[in-house]
Motif scaffolding. Structure first.
Motif, PDB file in Angstrom:
ATOM      1  N   ASN A 145      45.421 -51.229 108.532  1.00  0.00           N
ATOM      2  CA  ASN A 145      45.316 -50.213 107.486  1.00  0.00           C
ATOM      3  C   ASN A 145      45.193 -50.889 106.127  1.00  0.00           C
ATOM      4  O   ASN A 145      45.968 -51.783 105.800  1.00  0.00           O
ATOM      5  N   THR A 146      44.255 -50.432 105.353  1.00  0.00           N
ATOM      6  CA  THR A 146      44.031 -51.010 104.035  1.00  0.00           C
ATOM      7  C   THR A 146      45.059 -50.544 103.012  1.00  0.00           C
ATOM      8  O   THR A 146      45.531 -51.317 102.199  1.00  0.00           O
ATOM      9  N   PHE A 147      45.451 -49.282 103.060  1.00  0.00           N
ATOM     10  CA  PHE A 147      46.305 -48.720 102.027  1.00  0.00           C
ATOM     11  C   PHE A 147      47.742 -48.480 102.468  1.00  0.00           C
ATOM     12  O   PHE A 147      48.551 -47.962 101.699  1.00  0.00           O
ATOM     13  N   SER A 148      48.074 -48.828 103.668  1.00  0.00           N
ATOM     14  CA  SER A 148      49.429 -48.630 104.179  1.00  0.00           C
ATOM     15  C   SER A 148      49.774 -49.824 105.051  1.00  0.00           C
ATOM     16  O   SER A 148      49.085 -50.838 105.033  1.00  0.00           O
ATOM     17  N   ALA A 149      50.823 -49.688 105.816  1.00  0.00           N
ATOM     18  CA  ALA A 149      51.245 -50.775 106.695  1.00  0.00           C
ATOM     19  C   ALA A 149      50.290 -50.921 107.866  1.00  0.00           C
ATOM     20  O   ALA A 149      49.814 -49.938 108.416  1.00  0.00           O
ATOM     21  N   SER A 150      50.022 -52.166 108.219  1.00  0.00           N
ATOM     22  CA  SER A 150      49.297 -52.437 109.452  1.00  0.00           C
ATOM     23  C   SER A 150      50.315 -52.555 110.576  1.00  0.00           C
ATOM     24  O   SER A 150      51.482 -52.870 110.352  1.00  0.00           O
ATOM     25  N   VAL A 151      49.864 -52.300 111.788  1.00  0.00           N
ATOM     26  CA  VAL A 151      50.750 -52.327 112.947  1.00  0.00           C
ATOM     27  C   VAL A 151      50.360 -53.520 113.811  1.00  0.00           C
ATOM     28  O   VAL A 151      49.184 -53.677 114.156  1.00  0.00           O
TER      29      VAL A 151
END
Length: 97
Positions: A70-76
């Motif tokens: 995710n660019t604007f939030s957390a990546s998983v």
């Protein structure tokens, strides 16, 4: 038969996309839920330098499997060593060839 060969060829070509290794860098903020990650970021944005419950800081580098970028939030990512899924900012991920 042609359909099977085409599928095998496609699989062979697409497997090159998985040649990169991704690492979670040392001293990276990780959280065990998206809610905890969002709350932690709110704390940091307000200048509160406290690690909340459900989050932590990595003590070493870990190899991970990206699950959702995710660019604007957390990546998983899944930490291979522990099999745990964590939420992390993209700045803590190191993608290597």
């Amino acid at each position: 038969m042609k359909k099977i060969l085409a599928s095998v060829a496609l699989l062979a070509v697409s497997s090159g996309a998985f040649a990169q290794e991704t690492y979670l860098e040392k001293d990276t903020l990780i959280c065990f839920s998206e809610e905890a990650y969002d709350r932690q970021i709110r704390y940091l944005n307000q200048g509160v330098r406290k690690v909340i419950d459900g989050c932590g800081i990595t003590k070493k580098e870990y190899r991970v499997i990206p699950m959702e970028y995710n660019t604007f939030s957390a990546s998983v990512v899944e930490v291979i060593e522990f099999g745990e899924v964590v939420y992390v900012g993209n700045n803590g991920l190191d993608i290597r060839d």
